[in-house]
Write an enzyme that holds these catalytic residues in place. Structure first.
Site, PDB file in Angstrom:
ATOM      1  CB  ILE A  45      -0.742  -0.219   1.692  1.00  0.00           C
ATOM      2  CG1 ILE A  45      -2.324  -1.596   1.158  1.00  0.00           C
ATOM      3  CG2 ILE A  45      -1.722   1.768   1.057  1.00  0.00           C
ATOM      4  CD1 ILE A  45      -3.027  -1.703   2.201  1.00  0.00           C
TER       5      ILE A  45
ATOM      6  CG  ASP B 288       8.997  -1.099   5.074  1.00  0.00           C
ATOM      7  OD1 ASP B 288       8.323  -1.265   5.555  1.00  0.00           O
ATOM      8  OD2 ASP B 288       9.905  -1.465   3.893  1.00  0.00           O
TER       9      ASP B 288
ATOM     10  CB  THR C 206      -5.965   4.606   4.610  1.00  0.00           C
ATOM     11  OG1 THR C 206      -4.416   4.370   4.771  1.00  0.00           O
ATOM     12  CG2 THR C 206      -6.313   5.924   5.052  1.00  0.00           C
ATOM     13  CB  ALA C 207      -2.025   1.909   9.124  1.00  0.00           C
ATOM     14  NE  ARG C 208      -5.374  -3.802  10.924  1.00  0.00           N
ATOM     15  CZ  ARG C 208      -6.481  -3.586  10.312  1.00  0.00           C
ATOM     16  NH1 ARG C 208      -6.967  -2.452   9.256  1.00  0.00           N
ATOM     17  NH2 ARG C 208      -6.595  -4.976   9.235  1.00  0.00           N
TER      18      ARG C 208
ATOM     19  CG  ASP D 256     -10.571   4.418   7.006  1.00  0.00           C
ATOM     20  OD1 ASP D 256     -11.784   4.879   6.576  1.00  0.00           O
ATOM     21  OD2 ASP D 256     -10.286   3.451   6.098  1.00  0.00           O
TER      22      ASP D 256
ATOM     23  CD  GLU E 179     -11.690   1.315  14.229  1.00  0.00           C
ATOM     24  OE1 GLU E 179     -12.434   0.217  12.813  1.00  0.00           O
ATOM     25  OE2 GLU E 179     -10.949   1.693  13.292  1.00  0.00           O
TER      26      GLU E 179
ATOM     27  CG  HIS F 224     -11.524   0.023   9.031  1.00  0.00           C
ATOM     28  ND1 HIS F 224     -10.891   0.006  10.762  1.00  0.00           N
ATOM     29  CD2 HIS F 224     -11.415  -0.129   8.055  1.00  0.00           C
ATOM     30  CE1 HIS F 224     -10.183  -0.887   9.926  1.00  0.00           C
ATOM     31  NE2 HIS F 224     -10.139  -0.955   8.694  1.00  0.00           N
ATOM     32  CB  ILE F 225     -14.836   3.188   4.051  1.00  0.00           C
ATOM     33  CG1 ILE F 225     -14.182   4.553   4.155  1.00  0.00           C
ATOM     34  CG2 ILE F 225     -15.848   3.007   4.957  1.00  0.00           C
ATOM     35  CD1 ILE F 225     -15.001   5.474   3.269  1.00  0.00           C
ATOM     36  N   GLY F 226     -10.940   1.602   3.448  1.00  0.00           N
ATOM     37  CA  GLY F 226     -10.260   1.981   2.754  1.00  0.00           C
ATOM     38  C   GLY F 226      -9.991   1.222   1.769  1.00  0.00           C
ATOM     39  CB  ALA F 227     -10.721  -2.616   2.089  1.00  0.00           C
TER      40      ALA F 227
END
Length: 317
Positions: free
Chosen positions: A157, A176, A242-244, A268, A273, A291-294
């Site tokens: 991603i 990274d 938009t991860a966790r 997101d 949650e 939480h709609i990333g995917a």
């Protein structure tokens, strides 16, 4: 063989599995009744998204389970190591949703730099009576072009996010596990392509000179961005997660917004949650999504097919 897709499954995946001879049940079973349902229906494959937890209790009470599939990348709602210790195969869909998540990052970025999230709240209420005042209030936006985007987590991603950023004329830096260079291949509609090297560096360096920061890491035991990190950032930085939930210290984020260090944030995912903190929901500097990333139609179709391929290849090999 019976499959329970407890959080639903796209038609593409459903059809592929049925064509391969599997029986797919899409009944939504509440968490407290899940074990009994799996055993009563002789379910051997359980497919979930983020809504259903597959913990040790479920695994111990369902000896007939042979495979658990996660429609998404993260596996934090599945007791992965424990399942594998019980010889239960666990699969996910790491490739299918990358484009959708990356595009949501830029939905929040564009919304943030032009304050569209706040404008969309106020225009319906005051657009007719205070148009000129609102125009003045929202006329200090900035452009993404020539700005520096720092990407924390440079996996599938993160690299998709980098490609969009490069296409917009942004400078991209990344953090990274390794420090060095990563080559990003930009592919165009006419089959031409170009390779661009991206420098990777530690998080503590990246945050010092990024104009915007986007996070793409798995669930963490402690936040990656907390008070110390916010203090080291540029004043006026924009943050996208938009991860966790939990990778950002939300209290520290709100404090950084209040003192002007952070200009805006796009969230997101949340620590709590499905009930995010009310202080987040009411903050005028936050662009929010549930939480709609995917969750695009295209991604769900790809996820369905990727799950089906994984199941078929495992049982039909």
């Amino acid at each position: 063989m019976k499959i329970l897709a407890n959080d639903g499954l796209a038609l593409s995946g459903l059809q592929a599995l049925e064509k391969a001879g599997f029986e797919v049940i899409t009944t939504k079973v509440a968490q407290p009744q899940l074990s009994n349902y799996i055993n009563d229906k002789d379910i051997q494959v359980l497919l979930v998204r983020s809504a259903t937890a597959v913990d040790k209790e479920i695994i111990d009470s369902c000896p007939g389970l042979k495979l658990i599939g996660r429609a998404g990348v993260g596996l934090d709602n599945i007791a992965l190591d424990y399942a594998e210790s019980k010889n239960i195969k666990v699969i996910n869909t790491p490739n299918a949703a990358s484009d959708s998540v990356a595009e949501l990052v830029f939905a929040h970025l564009f919304s943030g730099v032009r304050k569209l999230f706040d404008s969309n709240r106020n225009m319906p209420l005051e657009g007719e009576s205070r148009f000129r005042e609102l125009k003045k209030a929202y006329s200090a936006g900035t452009e993404l072009r020539r700005k520096t985007l720092g990407i924390i987590g440079f996996g599938r991603i993160g690299k998709k996010v980098a490609k969009i950023a490069l296409g917009l004329g942004m400078k991209v830096i990344a953090s990274d596990k390794t420090v060095g260079k990563e080559l990003i291949t930009l592919e165009f509609y006419n089959h031409q392509s170009i390779e661009i090297p991206i420098e990777t560096e530690p998080v503590e360096e990246l945050i010092k000179h990024a104009d915007f920061i986007s996070i793409h890491v798995p669930a963490q035991e402690t936040p990656i961005l907390s008070k110390k990190e916010f203090q080291a950032m540029k004043t006026g930085v924009g943050i996208i997660n938009t991860a966790r939930g939990g990778v950002i210290d939300e209290v520290a984020l709100l404090e950084a917004i209040d003192n002007g260090k952070v200009a805006f944030a796009g969230l997101d995912t949340y620590e709590a949650e499905p009930r995010p903190a009310i202080k987040l929901l009411m903050n005028e500097q936050l662009s929010l999504s549930p939480h709609i990333g995917a969750s695009t139609l295209e991604a769900q179709e790809r996820i369905g097919l990727e799950l089906a391929d994984g199941i078929i290849s495992y049982f039909k090999k």
